[in-house]
Design an enzyme around this catalytic site. Structure first.
Site: not given
Ligand code: ARG
Length: 452
Positions: A323, A326, A278, A24, A291, A111, A284, A157, A318, A286
């Site tokens: 993960q 994010k 355009s 990640s 948009e 976690n 044009k 409307h 967990y 725009n």
């Molecule tokens: N990269 C993980 C996340 O964003 C971190 C936590 C990982 N924990 C684990 N027990 N593998 O969730």
């Protein structure tokens, strides 16, 4: 991948496909600063409580502070082959201070750590969004003040409904933004809870002090159930949903401006610097920015759906699925911030074509409601007044007359209550100034709104 935060139990190397699949770092590197701040507070606490020797804790804090300043300067090198940001920071500390670094992760798991860093990120970004929204509301308010005398047809409307002050419409957007701020503020209050100390799932047997860490990091509470704390992502869902609603408001506002800027309406003129051309049609100009703000609302809804679906049906506590919260979170925050910034700038360049607004008010049937209320004031029931005003509009339409061209004699044929003063109703200024109920569109009410 070298230097994992686990591995003792394994006799074989991780398959490279698994390393790639589970990594990640490519996105959670955004949390570097917050993860480091969390670790500093944690290490201070470990030393203070003698969970680790004070001199080791001090070494850890010093090492992390030096890493933090590198992160802030932008000189911290992130190893993109590492598993995640927690691993990267642990490895960097190992390298910097040696053996004592191995004590940092005492009474902690990734976690609770990842939840902490994500919460710090959310708190900071909510504040940034508040600052952006304040500037945006100021630019709307200035526009409303400057154009307080402009009257436009208001729509229901997308059909002419009643004349309104353009400022009144602009302040309607401010009201929506005000509620958006309220929603994000509620969300901020709810996520202002320290999860650290929940450890992997059940807390710890070590004598830690969670309140100390909360105070160090500016959290107003500590979480009261370790299982909930490591598995809760509703704060992520809540912030994205707040942003999705805000994005919906920005999208509607954009749609209004696109309509009012189109040739058919021509009431608003978006500055050249906020339009694009355009490649084929040289004439044009725009409104692509508007948009895209409208379109990016889809990105926000998509982000919300992503996290909602990821979380649905996960067993406590967990799970690695989490993960995946994010990327949508970061994407939603970046999308909303860029949209507010560009709209704020666009607003400062927005021009009004008053003549065109007046032209669009030529159709006097827009005063039908005023005629109806005139009769109500003379004691005619609403139902009957509605019927009479409707018949007058139809009569004018059939004879291709403006309402002002109907004689008083003809008007009295519809109702004996009509007098000469009824013709005063057929003007936009009169119409808006009559709407003086609290929150209405009269100049007096709109000035009060601006001051509020
Ligand atoms: N990269 C993980 C996340 O964003 C971190 C936590 C990982 N924990 C684990 N027990 N593998 O969730």
């Amino acid at each position: 991948m070298k230097n994992k935060m686990w591995g003792g139990r394994f006799s074989k190397k991780t398959n490279p496909l698994v390393e790639d699949f589970t990594r990640s770092i490519q996105f959670d590197k955004k949390l570097a600063e917050y993860d480091c701040m969390g670790s500093i507070a944690h290490a201070k606490m470990l030393g203070k409580c003698n969970v680790v020797p004070k001199k080791d804790a001090a070494k850890i804090v010093a090492g992390l502070n030096s890493i933090l300043s590198e992160i802030k300067k932008g000189s911290f090198r992130i190893d993109s082959s590492a598993e995640d940001i927690h691993t990267v920071l642990q490895n960097a500390l190992d390298k910097k201070i040696g053996k004592s670094a191995g004590m940092l992760h005492t009474a902690r798991s990734r976690n609770d750590q990842v939840s902490l860093s994500t919460r710090i990120y959310c708190k900071k970004e909510i504040d940034s969004i508040f600052a952006l929204l304040k500037a945006f509301k100021d630019s709307i308010k200035n526009f409303a003040k400057k154009n307080i005398d402009v009257i436009v047809p208001g729509f229901t409307h997308l059909q002419n409904a009643q004349p309104v002050l353009l400022s009144h419409q602009m302040l309607a957007y401010c009201e929506m933004l005000e509620r958006d701020i309220g929603r994000l503020n509620d969300c901020k209050k709810r996520l202002d809870v320290l999860p650290l100390g929940s450890c992997a799932i059940s807390g710890t047997s070590l004598a830690i002090n969670r309140d100390f860490v909360a105070k160090e990091l500016g959290f107003s509470k500590v979480s009261s159930n370790s299982m909930d704390a490591v598995s809760d992502r509703d704060f992520v869902i809540e912030i994205i949903s707040g942003l999705a609603i805000l994005g919906m408001h920005l999208s509607r506002m954009s749609e209004d401006f696109i309509i009012l800027n189109s040739q058919g309406f021509g009431i608003l003129d978006i500055g050249d610097e906020f339009c694009t051309g355009s490649s084929m049609m040289p004439q044009k100009k725009n409104p692509d920015v508007l948009e895209l703000v409208r379109g990016k609302c889809g990105v926000l809804y998509g982000s919300l759906m992503e996290v909602m679906v990821v979380m649905k049906g996960l067993p406590l506590t967990y799970n690695r699925d989490m993960q995946l919260d994010k990327e949508p979170l970061f994407k939603a925050v970046e999308t909303i911030e860029s949209s507010i910034k560009v709209l704020t700038a666009l607003f400062k360049n927005l021009k009004v074509n008053k003549d065109r607004a007046a032209e669009l008010l030529q159709d006097e049937s827009i005063y039908a409601t005023d005629i109806m209320e005139y009769l109500v004031k003379k004691g005619v029931s609403l139902k009957e007044s509605h019927d009479i005003a409707g018949k007058i509009v139809a009569y004018a339409f059939q004879r291709k007359l403006k309402l002002s061209e109907i004689s008083l004699r003809e008007l009295r044929f519809f109702s004996s209550k009509f007098n000469k003063d009824a013709y005063r109703l057929l003007g936009a200024e009169e119409s808006v100034s009559l709407k003086n109920s609290f929150g209405g569109t009269s100049p007096k009410q709109v000035r009060m709104q601006i001051n509020r």
